[in-house]
Structure formats: structure tokens, C-alpha cells
Design a protein around this motif. Structure first.
Motif, mmCIF file in Angstrom:
data_model
loop_
_atom_site.group_PDB
_atom_site.id
_atom_site.type_symbol
_atom_site.label_atom_id
_atom_site.label_comp_id
_atom_site.label_asym_id
_atom_site.label_seq_id
_atom_site.Cartn_x
_atom_site.Cartn_y
_atom_site.Cartn_z
ATOM 1 N N ALA A 1 0.664 -1.066 0.053
ATOM 2 C CA ALA A 1 0.001 -0.035 0.161
ATOM 3 C C ALA A 1 0.920 1.141 -0.083
ATOM 4 O O ALA A 1 2.017 1.100 0.297
ATOM 5 C CB ALA A 1 -0.978 0.100 1.378
ATOM 6 N N ALA A 2 0.410 2.364 -0.395
ATOM 7 C CA ALA A 2 1.077 3.583 -0.605
ATOM 8 C C ALA A 2 -0.229 4.646 -0.165
ATOM 9 O O ALA A 2 -1.428 4.476 -0.522
ATOM 10 C CB ALA A 2 1.868 3.874 -1.660
ATOM 11 N N GLU B 1 -6.019 7.258 4.026
ATOM 12 C CA GLU B 1 -5.028 7.906 3.081
ATOM 13 C C GLU B 1 -4.469 6.974 2.146
ATOM 14 O O GLU B 1 -3.908 7.147 1.081
ATOM 15 C CB GLU B 1 -3.771 8.788 3.709
ATOM 16 C CG GLU B 1 -4.512 9.663 4.591
ATOM 17 C CD GLU B 1 -4.195 9.200 6.199
ATOM 18 O OE1 GLU B 1 -4.474 9.877 6.988
ATOM 19 O OE2 GLU B 1 -4.650 8.008 6.242
ATOM 20 N N LEU B 2 -4.459 5.546 2.672
ATOM 21 C CA LEU B 2 -3.804 4.579 1.878
ATOM 22 C C LEU B 2 -4.619 4.010 0.805
ATOM 23 O O LEU B 2 -5.734 3.643 0.943
ATOM 24 C CB LEU B 2 -3.191 3.620 2.877
ATOM 25 C CG LEU B 2 -2.292 3.893 3.953
ATOM 26 C CD1 LEU B 2 -1.584 2.980 4.588
ATOM 27 C CD2 LEU B 2 -0.974 4.860 3.275
ATOM 28 N N ASP C 1 -0.283 9.393 -6.427
ATOM 29 C CA ASP C 1 -0.413 10.555 -7.692
ATOM 30 C C ASP C 1 0.625 11.203 -7.954
ATOM 31 O O ASP C 1 0.795 11.964 -9.434
ATOM 32 C CB ASP C 1 -1.363 11.594 -7.048
ATOM 33 C CG ASP C 1 -2.866 10.937 -6.655
ATOM 34 O OD1 ASP C 1 -3.203 10.035 -7.483
ATOM 35 O OD2 ASP C 1 -3.619 11.709 -6.043
ATOM 36 N N GLY C 2 1.691 11.408 -7.095
ATOM 37 C CA GLY C 2 2.881 12.135 -7.632
ATOM 38 C C GLY C 2 3.933 11.068 -8.435
ATOM 39 O O GLY C 2 5.150 11.599 -8.599
ATOM 40 N N HIS C 3 3.555 10.011 -8.568
ATOM 41 C CA HIS C 3 4.492 9.206 -9.176
ATOM 42 C C HIS C 3 3.869 8.156 -10.483
ATOM 43 O O HIS C 3 2.619 8.425 -10.377
ATOM 44 C CB HIS C 3 5.141 8.206 -8.195
ATOM 45 C CG HIS C 3 6.029 8.496 -7.155
ATOM 46 N ND1 HIS C 3 5.345 9.464 -6.139
ATOM 47 C CD2 HIS C 3 7.310 8.947 -7.086
ATOM 48 C CE1 HIS C 3 6.367 9.896 -5.442
ATOM 49 N NE2 HIS C 3 7.499 9.366 -5.871
ATOM 50 N N ALA D 1 2.368 9.451 5.664
ATOM 51 C CA ALA D 1 2.956 10.448 5.300
ATOM 52 C C ALA D 1 3.434 10.589 4.065
ATOM 53 O O ALA D 1 4.284 11.572 3.538
ATOM 54 C CB ALA D 1 4.091 10.778 6.516
ATOM 55 N N GLY D 2 3.420 9.353 3.131
ATOM 56 C CA GLY D 2 4.103 9.610 1.729
ATOM 57 C C GLY D 2 5.501 9.208 1.766
ATOM 58 O O GLY D 2 6.133 9.533 0.818
#
Length: 295
Positions: free
Chosen positions: A165-166, A245-246, A172-174, A228-229
Motif C-alpha cells: 500500500a501507499a 489515506e492509503l 498521484d505524484g509518481h 506521510a507519503g
């Protein structure tokens, strides 16, 4: 010889130090030392040898410990019968568990049990290591692997699944991750390698991921890093509701399955109160895992 001497002897034997026993007993270490010396004089036997590692039981100490633990168990059963609580859940029960289970599952399950049993107090001990029931660190423990040695009663609670998971912000940024090959170059969150206390927790090696960019010995901290990303990591499915968030990564391609085991000292099988609590706890954990992982 009296029972109080045996209680002190057992504590030193389990803690392997006067300081550890004094904390458990809430006595001064010097007092504990004097009581042990008195017991040795009374029995005309050396029960412990002091070493750099602490107080090590002698053969005589090991023989006495077996009898002392049998007496301790008899006292526990007698008190339970006298109080009439063998058929109720009362008193204090300590449960040891790895921090993932202790953080995301046990609070909900224990709260439900305590509400239904007003005379009961439950202590949750979350430690990133295997519990030693022979030292009475807990009345029962939850583990991620089945013990192979020791006088233990072992019950499988349930299997559970884990996935990569992320955070949404990270994804969204990768570049999109569609295959295992796409994982290359992404920072990985996981356990500190030399602090993995059970082979069942070596998730990343099983997934073919060897580099750890952000690490902790605690599942809760790993989850916070992912939220936290910090990158991509393995997450228990039952923990996902606590981390909105994950997002799962490669869920259809990479799945890990593990199990929780409920472990008790074999002698405790004669204590009906603990039997009832163990059954209620296992049932509650299964229900809570099912609730938290339903589609």
C-alpha cells in the motif's frame, strides 16, 4: 517455608535478576536478596548463581521451580473457587501481542469483553518480540508463528492477509504501478532488518524487495510513515480502515497470508476463568478481523 517465599523465588527465577523481581513484586531489591538468602539457608541449597547475565537457576533451583509453579497454580485455582469466579470473567488478565494486533484489533475486542464483564480488567502488553509465558510475562499471548517447543496450549485464531500500500498523495505524484517491475526505484517502508523478531515478519524478502528506505520496529510507525507519503510498504488488511489515506498496490498480484495463534501455558488449562476468556478473545478477534476487512 511459606508461600510468600515461593512467590519471591518464582519472580527471581522468571526475571533472572533481583531488580526485575523487585519491580514485579514492588519490593526493595535488597529485601528480595535477603529473602532469597534466607530461603537458601532454610533449604540448605544454592538456588541461584550470579552471572553477568543475571541470576541463573542451579539444578536445585530448577527442581524447586517446578514444585513452586505447581503450588502457584493450585493457589490460583483455590482462590478462583473460593471467590466463586470460576464461571465468571473477573479479576485482571494480561494479554501479550505483537503491536499490529495490539493496536488495531485488541482495543475493540477487549472493550467489548470488559463491557460485558464489569468485574474484569484486561491489560494489553504490546511488544515487538516473542513473549515468554514461562516467566509469566502475560497470562496468554498472541503470536504470528506457532511455537515448536515448551509446555504450551496453542490455538489458531485466524489467517489474515497483507498487501502493499501507499498513500494517495504518493501514488498521484509518481508513475503508475501496474506490475512488479514497476516497483523498482520506489522507496520502501518496512521493518528494521536486524530487529525482525520472527521470520513470519520478513515480508519484503518474500516479495522480492530487499532495499528498505524508511524503517521501524513497530507496525504503527510503519503505517504512519506510509500515511506521510514515505513510499510503499506492506500493510495488514485489517489496519486499512485506520489509514484512509492509503491505497492498495498490486492487490490482485501480490498477497501475503499469515496467521495469529493464541498461546497459553499448559498449566492454565485447568483454570476455567482463563479458558472462558481465551475462547471469548479468539471469537472476538475473528469477528473484528472479518468486520474490518469486509468489502
Amino acid at each position: 517455608m511459606n508461600w510468600d517465599d515461593m512467590r519471591i523465588f518464582l519472580s527471581v527465577s522468571r526475571e533472572e535478576s533481583l531488580s526485575g523481581a523487585s519491580r514485579t513484586l514492588r519490593l526493595d531489591p535488597a529485601t528480595v536478596g535477603r529473602r532469597i538468602a534466607r530461603l537458601e539457608a532454610e533449604m540448605d541449597a544454592v538456588l541461584f548463581v550470579k552471572s553477568p547475565q543475571g541470576y541463573v537457576s542451579t539444578p536445585a533451583g530448577e527442581r524447586l521451580r517446578a514444585h513452586a509453579e505447581a503450588a502457584e497454580q493450585a493457589m490460583t485455582e483455590a482462590l478462583s473457587e473460593v471467590r466463586g469466579d470460576e464461571h465468571t470473567l473477573t479479576g485482571t488478565i494480561r494479554v501479550g501481542a505483537p503491536d499490529g494486533c495490539a493496536t488495531f484489533l485488541l482495543p475493540h475486542v477487549v472493550q467489548s469483553i470488559v463491557v460485558a464483564n464489569p468485574g474484569l480488567s484486561v491489560q494489553i502488553v504490546a511488544l515487538p518480540r516473542v513473549f515468554n509465558l514461562s516467566k509469566r510475562e502475560a497470562d496468554m499471548a498472541i503470536a504470528v508463528s506457532r511455537p515448536r517447543t515448551g509446555r504450551l496450549r496453542i490455538q489458531k485464531i485466524s489467517d489474515y492477509a497483507l498487501h502493499l500500500a501507499a498513500s494517495r498523495a504518493y501514488l498521484d505524484g509518481h508513475e503508475p504501478i501496474r506490475t512488479r517491475a514497476d516497483l523498482a526505484g520506489h522507496p520502501v517502508v518496512g521493518y528494521i532488518p536486524d530487529m525482525i523478531f520472527d521470520p513470519e515478519l520478513d515480508y519484503l524478502a518474500e516479495l522480492g524487495l530487499s532495499r528498505i528506505d524508511a524503517a521501524s520496529n513497530l507496525v504503527s510507525v510503519q503505517l504512519a510513515l506510509l500515511r506521510a507519503g514515505a513510499g510503499i510498504g506492506v500493510v495488514h488488511d485489517f489496519a486499512m480502515p485506520d489509514a484512509p489515506e492509503l491505497m492498495p498496490v498490486l492487490k490482485d498480484q501480490m498477497t501475503l497470508t499469515r496467521a495469529f495463534w493464541l498461546i497459553r501455558h499448559d498449566d492454565d488449562a485447568r483454570v476455567e476463568r482463563l479458558n472462558r476468556f481465551a475462547t471469548t478473545l479468539a471469537e472476538g478477534l475473528r469477528a473484528e478481523m472479518a468486520r474490518r476487512t469486509q468489502p
